[in-house]
Write a protein that holds these residues in place. Structure first.
Motif: not given
Ligand SMILES: [Zn+2]
Length: 289
Positions: A9-13, A17-22, A101-102, A139-144
């Motif tokens: 995620l780099g710059t949008v960490a 983090a808020v979204l990942i924790s969700a 993604f959600d 939202l940048k990154g494979e996770r999204f």
């Protein structure tokens, strides 16, 4: 797993983090936990998860589904349609509130169950769903990212989607995403015709830039226009892309306790938009003192 996500995620960490924790919360409060489907009004059903919402409209000419949740919830939506006694292959119309993604990550799963379903989307968000979340301004990154679905029909603001006697109107209410779409339609609840509103999202994600510098060009004026639209739309049956936006679980408990019109909540809808607009204005002011 989390540290790897942060690298990507780099710059949008921070905001991520808020979204990942969700997305990776404990199972009890996980937003994509299976939830038993239920009837909101005549022909209108909740088929989403514990928080990531999805709706089924059963018309005499086939089924309409609004939102697919994430990839996990997409499978639940298909199963929930079966549990309610409907055939998922009869989904004719697939709609989406927004490309995150959600809400769009499970659309491919529904399309697999209903290959004949037509996917209707706004131009801006449809282009991002067609790339599986790639191209989102924030939202940048494979996770999204998720399995893409190409829109069959691109919707203009105010355009109506009709099936089997139902008319569902698209309102392009950008800000949270450039082509965020709020849906309105009449529905009978407890013997009365009511105006339903499925709210896209008005959330200003932690890390969004408003005012002079923007997450995407025009975002601030999009929010301004959208709040004016939301406040003008009829909203009696208040539903949304997240269950938490309209207190889904508390209303479901009231429904189970015998309140047939538990989801009729025009005052709650007004309160929600007043709170969301105040939060937007406070954040705009904080970033542009
Ligand atoms: Zn979102």
């Amino acid at each position: 797993m989390r540290s790897k996500t942060f690298e990507i995620l780099g710059t949008v960490a921070i905001s991520a983090a808020v979204l990942i924790s969700a997305a990776h919360a404990q199972p009890e409060d996980s937003p994509n936990k299976a939830f038993a489907p239920f009837k909101i009004g005549e022909g209108l059903y909740y088929v989403g998860a514990s928080d990531y919402a999805a709706y089924l409209i059963a018309t005499k000419a086939g089924l309409v589904v609004i939102d697919g949740g994430d990839a996990v919830v997409g499978k639940q939506v298909v199963q929930n349609i079966r549990t309610l006694g409907f055939d998922p292959s009869q989904v004719k119309v697939l709609l989406n509130t927004h490309e995150h993604f959600d809400h769009a990550g499970g659309l491919a799963e529904i399309k697999r169950a209903a290959p004949g379903a037509k996917f209707y989307a706004s131009a801006a968000d449809g282009a991002i769903v067609a790339k599986g979340g790639r191209g989102d301004p924030f939202l940048k990154g494979e996770r999204f990212y998720y399995e893409p679905v190409t829109p069959d029909v691109i919707l203009k603001d105010g355009q109506q989607v009709s099936l089997g006697g139902w008319t569902i109107t698209a309102h392009i209410t950008g800000g949270h995403t450039p082509g965020c779409t709020t849906w309105t339609f009449p529905v009978t609840v407890a013997g009365k015709t009511r105006q339903a509103l499925d709210h896209c999202s008005s959330s200003v994600l932690p890390g969004y830039k408003l005012g002079k510098t923007e997450t995407y060009p025009g975002q601030t004026s999009d929010y301004e226009k959208s709040f004016a639209t939301w406040k003008s739309l009829p909203c009696e049956v208040f539903i949304a892309s997240h269950g938490k936006f309209f207190n889904m679980k508390a209303k479901k408990a009231a429904l189970d306790a015998g309140k047939a019109d538990a989801f009729v909540d025009p005052e709650g809808c007004k309160r929600f938009y007043a709170g969301a607009e105040a939060a937007f204005r406070a954040e705009l002011k904080r970033q542009n003192p």
